[in-house]
Scaffold this motif. Structure first.
Motif, PDB file in Angstrom:
ATOM      1  N   PRO A 203     161.168  -2.497  85.787  1.00  0.00           N
ATOM      2  CA  PRO A 203     162.288  -3.350  86.103  1.00  0.00           C
ATOM      3  C   PRO A 203     161.926  -4.808  85.697  1.00  0.00           C
ATOM      4  O   PRO A 203     161.409  -5.774  86.453  1.00  0.00           O
ATOM      5  N   ILE A 204     162.086  -4.968  84.374  1.00  0.00           N
ATOM      6  CA  ILE A 204     161.701  -6.164  83.891  1.00  0.00           C
ATOM      7  C   ILE A 204     162.868  -6.568  82.577  1.00  0.00           C
ATOM      8  O   ILE A 204     163.439  -5.750  81.907  1.00  0.00           O
ATOM      9  N   ASN A 205     163.194  -7.845  82.360  1.00  0.00           N
ATOM     10  CA  ASN A 205     163.950  -8.328  81.593  1.00  0.00           C
ATOM     11  C   ASN A 205     163.236  -8.095  80.136  1.00  0.00           C
ATOM     12  O   ASN A 205     162.254  -9.038  79.742  1.00  0.00           O
ATOM     13  N   PHE A 206     163.536  -7.072  79.191  1.00  0.00           N
ATOM     14  CA  PHE A 206     162.833  -7.014  77.949  1.00  0.00           C
ATOM     15  C   PHE A 206     162.873  -8.026  76.988  1.00  0.00           C
ATOM     16  O   PHE A 206     161.891  -8.478  76.387  1.00  0.00           O
ATOM     17  N   ASP A 207     163.950  -8.815  76.847  1.00  0.00           N
ATOM     18  CA  ASP A 207     163.877 -10.102  76.094  1.00  0.00           C
ATOM     19  C   ASP A 207     163.011 -11.089  76.623  1.00  0.00           C
ATOM     20  O   ASP A 207     162.419 -11.756  75.738  1.00  0.00           O
ATOM     21  N   GLU A 208     162.909 -11.392  77.840  1.00  0.00           N
ATOM     22  CA  GLU A 208     161.919 -12.344  78.403  1.00  0.00           C
ATOM     23  C   GLU A 208     160.366 -11.787  78.369  1.00  0.00           C
ATOM     24  O   GLU A 208     159.607 -12.521  77.534  1.00  0.00           O
ATOM     25  N   TRP A 209     160.243 -10.592  78.365  1.00  0.00           N
ATOM     26  CA  TRP A 209     158.943  -9.977  78.155  1.00  0.00           C
ATOM     27  C   TRP A 209     158.540 -10.040  76.838  1.00  0.00           C
ATOM     28  O   TRP A 209     157.427 -10.797  76.420  1.00  0.00           O
ATOM     29  N   ASP A 210     159.526  -9.865  75.856  1.00  0.00           N
ATOM     30  CA  ASP A 210     159.252  -9.864  74.371  1.00  0.00           C
ATOM     31  C   ASP A 210     158.882 -11.196  73.962  1.00  0.00           C
ATOM     32  O   ASP A 210     158.082 -11.690  72.808  1.00  0.00           O
ATOM     33  N   GLY A 211     159.637 -12.237  74.512  1.00  0.00           N
ATOM     34  CA  GLY A 211     159.438 -13.561  74.285  1.00  0.00           C
ATOM     35  C   GLY A 211     158.196 -14.127  74.313  1.00  0.00           C
ATOM     36  O   GLY A 211     157.635 -14.937  73.464  1.00  0.00           O
ATOM     37  N   LEU A 212     157.546 -13.837  75.438  1.00  0.00           N
ATOM     38  CA  LEU A 212     155.993 -14.016  75.800  1.00  0.00           C
ATOM     39  C   LEU A 212     155.194 -13.392  74.840  1.00  0.00           C
ATOM     40  O   LEU A 212     154.187 -14.005  74.379  1.00  0.00           O
ATOM     41  N   VAL A 213     155.486 -11.972  75.008  1.00  0.00           N
ATOM     42  CA  VAL A 213     154.553 -10.999  73.873  1.00  0.00           C
ATOM     43  C   VAL A 213     154.240 -11.693  72.422  1.00  0.00           C
ATOM     44  O   VAL A 213     153.519 -11.654  71.997  1.00  0.00           O
ATOM     45  N   ARG A 214     155.422 -12.028  71.969  1.00  0.00           N
ATOM     46  CA  ARG A 214     155.590 -12.468  70.708  1.00  0.00           C
ATOM     47  C   ARG A 214     154.629 -13.732  70.388  1.00  0.00           C
ATOM     48  O   ARG A 214     154.354 -13.926  69.401  1.00  0.00           O
ATOM     49  N   LEU A 215     155.028 -14.689  71.549  1.00  0.00           N
ATOM     50  CA  LEU A 215     154.430 -15.859  71.460  1.00  0.00           C
ATOM     51  C   LEU A 215     152.974 -15.713  71.491  1.00  0.00           C
ATOM     52  O   LEU A 215     151.870 -16.126  70.726  1.00  0.00           O
ATOM     53  N   GLY A 226     144.782 -22.455  73.229  1.00  0.00           N
ATOM     54  CA  GLY A 226     144.885 -22.987  72.190  1.00  0.00           C
ATOM     55  C   GLY A 226     146.516 -22.610  71.434  1.00  0.00           C
ATOM     56  O   GLY A 226     147.172 -23.489  70.880  1.00  0.00           O
ATOM     57  N   ILE A 227     147.047 -21.555  71.800  1.00  0.00           N
ATOM     58  CA  ILE A 227     148.401 -20.979  71.584  1.00  0.00           C
ATOM     59  C   ILE A 227     149.357 -21.942  72.409  1.00  0.00           C
ATOM     60  O   ILE A 227     150.259 -22.507  71.527  1.00  0.00           O
ATOM     61  N   PHE A 228     149.194 -22.126  73.526  1.00  0.00           N
ATOM     62  CA  PHE A 228     150.114 -22.848  74.364  1.00  0.00           C
ATOM     63  C   PHE A 228     150.321 -24.290  74.229  1.00  0.00           C
ATOM     64  O   PHE A 228     151.182 -24.970  74.689  1.00  0.00           O
ATOM     65  N   LYS A 229     149.118 -24.791  73.661  1.00  0.00           N
ATOM     66  CA  LYS A 229     149.257 -26.452  73.575  1.00  0.00           C
ATOM     67  C   LYS A 229     149.857 -27.043  72.292  1.00  0.00           C
ATOM     68  O   LYS A 229     150.083 -28.261  72.248  1.00  0.00           O
ATOM     69  N   LYS A 230     150.281 -26.002  71.430  1.00  0.00           N
ATOM     70  CA  LYS A 230     151.065 -26.714  70.223  1.00  0.00           C
ATOM     71  C   LYS A 230     152.566 -27.298  70.869  1.00  0.00           C
ATOM     72  O   LYS A 230     153.031 -26.862  71.629  1.00  0.00           O
ATOM     73  N   ASP A 231     152.819 -28.440  70.062  1.00  0.00           N
ATOM     74  CA  ASP A 231     153.786 -29.109  70.465  1.00  0.00           C
ATOM     75  C   ASP A 231     155.199 -28.473  70.487  1.00  0.00           C
ATOM     76  O   ASP A 231     156.071 -28.520  71.006  1.00  0.00           O
ATOM     77  N   SER A 232     155.251 -27.432  69.277  1.00  0.00           N
ATOM     78  CA  SER A 232     156.454 -26.743  69.006  1.00  0.00           C
ATOM     79  C   SER A 232     156.794 -25.758  70.303  1.00  0.00           C
ATOM     80  O   SER A 232     157.905 -25.377  70.764  1.00  0.00           O
ATOM     81  N   VAL A 233     155.509 -25.281  70.902  1.00  0.00           N
ATOM     82  CA  VAL A 233     155.571 -24.444  72.156  1.00  0.00           C
ATOM     83  C   VAL A 233     156.136 -25.011  73.510  1.00  0.00           C
ATOM     84  O   VAL A 233     156.916 -24.701  73.913  1.00  0.00           O
ATOM     85  N   MET A 234     155.336 -26.202  73.458  1.00  0.00           N
ATOM     86  CA  MET A 234     155.797 -26.909  74.707  1.00  0.00           C
ATOM     87  C   MET A 234     157.271 -27.412  74.528  1.00  0.00           C
ATOM     88  O   MET A 234     157.781 -27.474  75.590  1.00  0.00           O
TER      89      MET A 234
END
Length: 300
Positions: A203-215, A226-234
């Protein structure tokens, strides 16, 4: 100057087109092995993608109630129609002429296919998104793709493909297939993978899941901090946060924390600051996604 297409002469009088991924199975023992692993029932409707001249199709027709074959090459359609017309199985075969990625898939119980390798990933997830869900798929893939599909947390080949496929299904490597089993032989070795969709689906929104996993897998050996601190990610997460709040009539407080602080707090409180995606299993990704979503931070 136009590039010349790679073609190989076939005994039926036309040339096989490698740009279509046309590599025909020629080993009868391998075909028998595929049929055995497909766990077919006499009541099954079988979907076959890229039947070619029908070497596998004829065996499927022997063992199933009906075979629906989707073929892109009109010459192969004609060849298969001719072959089946001389057999007792003519009424059991439905041929669909078209691109499988553009065709609306019909109902089927089992999918058995030697698919063009260039559409391996999109076709796999199109099948997994199909409803009602099928019981089993037995698919021929390029060896490296197959190994990535079944890779486990911590394996060198563990990646976004592994995580997404295993969220939606149970995947198993069934057998290795030498290039010598095909005409013409491809440049790479192959493998057969069995895919059984989870029932019920998560029971999960796959697009939402895939957005996180892709990142997370954008740099799988780097820590999440290190991944999440990038300006583009923020910037992306802040935009998603504001959009989600606006669409759902959620008032953002005037003294709301900066998105950077929210993200760091989520990672720290849930023990993810020093985690790396290649060491995270499905439960880890689910926990992380839920933690972000709880704070109205979205990835799609």
């Amino acid at each position: 100057m136009a590039m010349k297409k790679e073609k190989t002469k076939f005994r039926a009088g036309f040339e096989l087109n490698k740009s279509y991924g046309q590599h025909l199975l020629k080993n009868p023992q391998l075909i028998d092995g595929i049929i055995a692993k497909a766990e077919l029932k006499s009541t099954d409707i079988v979907l076959e993608v890229g039947p070619g001249t029908g070497n596998l199709t004829m065996k499927l027709l022997e063992n199933a109630k009906k075979v629906i074959a989707i073929e892109y090459d009109p010459r192969m359609v004609a060849e298969l129609q001719k072959r089946v017309s001389d057999s007792p199985y003519q009424q059991k075969l439905q041929l669909i002429y078209g691109d499988v990625m553009k065709v609306d898939l019909p109902y089927f119980d089992v999918c058995v296919a030697n698919i063009p390798y260039q559409i391996s990933s999109p076709l796999t997830f199109k099948l997994l998104a199909h409803r009602p869900a099928f019981r089993l798929a037995l698919l021929m893939f390029q060896r490296e793709f197959a190994l990535r599909l079944v890779a486990k947390c911590g394996d060198a080949l563990y990646c976004r493909l592994s995580v997404n496929a295993q969220l939606l299904s149970k995947v198993d490597h069934v057998m290795k297939v030498s290039k010598n089993n095909f005409r013409p032989p491809p440049k790479v070795e192959s493998s057969i993978v069995r895919i059984k969709p989870h029932s019920p689906p998560p029971p999960i929104n796959f697009d939402e899941w895939d957005g996180l996993v892709r990142l997370c897998f954008s740099r799988k050996n780097k820590t999440l901090s290190g991944i999440f601190k990038k300006d583009s990610v923020m910037e992306m997460l802040e935009s998603n946060y504001k959009t989600y709040c606006a669409l759902n009539q959620i008032t953002i407080p005037e003294d709301d924390k900066p998105i950077k602080d929210k993200v760091n707090e989520i990672l720290e409180q849930n023990d993810f600051l020093e985690k790396r995606s290649n060491k995270m299993d499905l439960d880890d990704f689910l926990k992380l996604l839920n933690a972000f979503n709880k704070e109205n931070i979205r990835f799609s």
